[in-house]
Enzyme design. Sequence first.
Site, mmCIF file in Angstrom:
data_model
loop_
_atom_site.group_PDB
_atom_site.id
_atom_site.type_symbol
_atom_site.label_atom_id
_atom_site.label_comp_id
_atom_site.label_asym_id
_atom_site.label_seq_id
_atom_site.Cartn_x
_atom_site.Cartn_y
_atom_site.Cartn_z
ATOM 1 N N ARG A 158 0.529 -0.887 -0.371
ATOM 2 C CA ARG A 158 -0.037 0.075 0.077
ATOM 3 C C ARG A 158 0.998 1.669 -0.012
ATOM 4 O O ARG A 158 0.423 1.943 0.849
ATOM 5 C CB ARG A 158 -0.864 0.005 1.760
ATOM 6 C CG ARG A 158 -2.083 -0.928 0.653
ATOM 7 C CD ARG A 158 -2.898 -0.275 -0.157
ATOM 8 N NE ARG A 158 -3.827 1.247 0.089
ATOM 9 C CZ ARG A 158 -5.050 0.711 -0.085
ATOM 10 N NH1 ARG A 158 -5.751 0.126 0.988
ATOM 11 N NH2 ARG A 158 -5.658 1.716 0.544
ATOM 12 N N GLU A 253 -7.816 5.494 -9.862
ATOM 13 C CA GLU A 253 -8.774 5.475 -8.614
ATOM 14 C C GLU A 253 -9.822 6.257 -8.067
ATOM 15 O O GLU A 253 -9.635 7.101 -7.812
ATOM 16 C CB GLU A 253 -7.487 4.407 -7.324
ATOM 17 C CG GLU A 253 -6.676 3.770 -8.101
ATOM 18 C CD GLU A 253 -5.820 3.412 -7.218
ATOM 19 O OE1 GLU A 253 -6.653 2.641 -5.868
ATOM 20 O OE2 GLU A 253 -4.890 3.251 -7.388
#
Length: 303
Positions: A158, A253
């Site tokens: 991440r 995103e």
Amino acid sequence: MDRNFVKIFNVINLMLSDKNAALEFVINELSFATKSSLVVRNFAKSSGITVVDEPPLLDLDSPNIVFSNLLVPLGAFQSTIELRLQLIEEVMKYHGLGKYGNQDIRERIRDICLERDITELIHFTKVQNVRSILDIGLNSKDYNGEIAKKHKVNDSGRFDYRTHMISLSVSYPNDKMFYKYRQIDTSQKWAVLSISPSVLWELECLFCPTNAANASISSASDESLYGFEALERLFFQQTNKSRLCYPYDSQAEVLVNSHIPSHYIQSIIVDQETDELAGLSLKPIINPFYYQNREYALNNKVL
């Protein structure tokens, strides 16, 4: 509307002199209650309200104490949670708090979705996560850690550094990332979740015109990635009229804060039949469309 609901709401709302008082009431209520039940924690996570770890001591005549006293005749705490949350949500709506704030921005986001015919958001996940997601909703990596929910994560690194957020794509999966994860273990089965676009204007979202791990995005402020102008930037270079609902960059995103309730999930798409998803209330659809390179899939899409 239930008579008890109207009575309690009217009593409490009269005690909330302004928006600040209403916000204090909601923060206190959710902060006290989040330790009691996953239902309440899920509500708080998708409310747009920031709870506090240590709620203050309250006077006996405070709105929160009065609220609890009004609910006592209706049953024990656990049996009145649903009513309690409905009343808190009504206060939020009335005063424009949390996810009910910034209505002009939210309406513009909804208009953009209608103009571009955006009908779904996309999230891919390992098949073994699907039952839990349908049961308790889709959670961020951080929130799953809070509730000790051991989901099989896609990206352990991440590098967007926003582990409190859930990554979605608009209209089609991030094909590069989806292909990468599928190649790591070709025996692993995957599912694609189609999620209602209403998430974009009903929950707290950030909009990233490219992969959120890109340095230009991971270092950007939340403020710069919020709102209808940030959403429009996903499509700025998209000139193909037949692709209005697809961002220019296939790795663009949407990041959603903490928790997406399961009722936003519209369908489950798999590329092959699997016994692991047998018996679900939402029957999986077999369709390889979302499991391909985006350019190939769109160029060969059957209209």
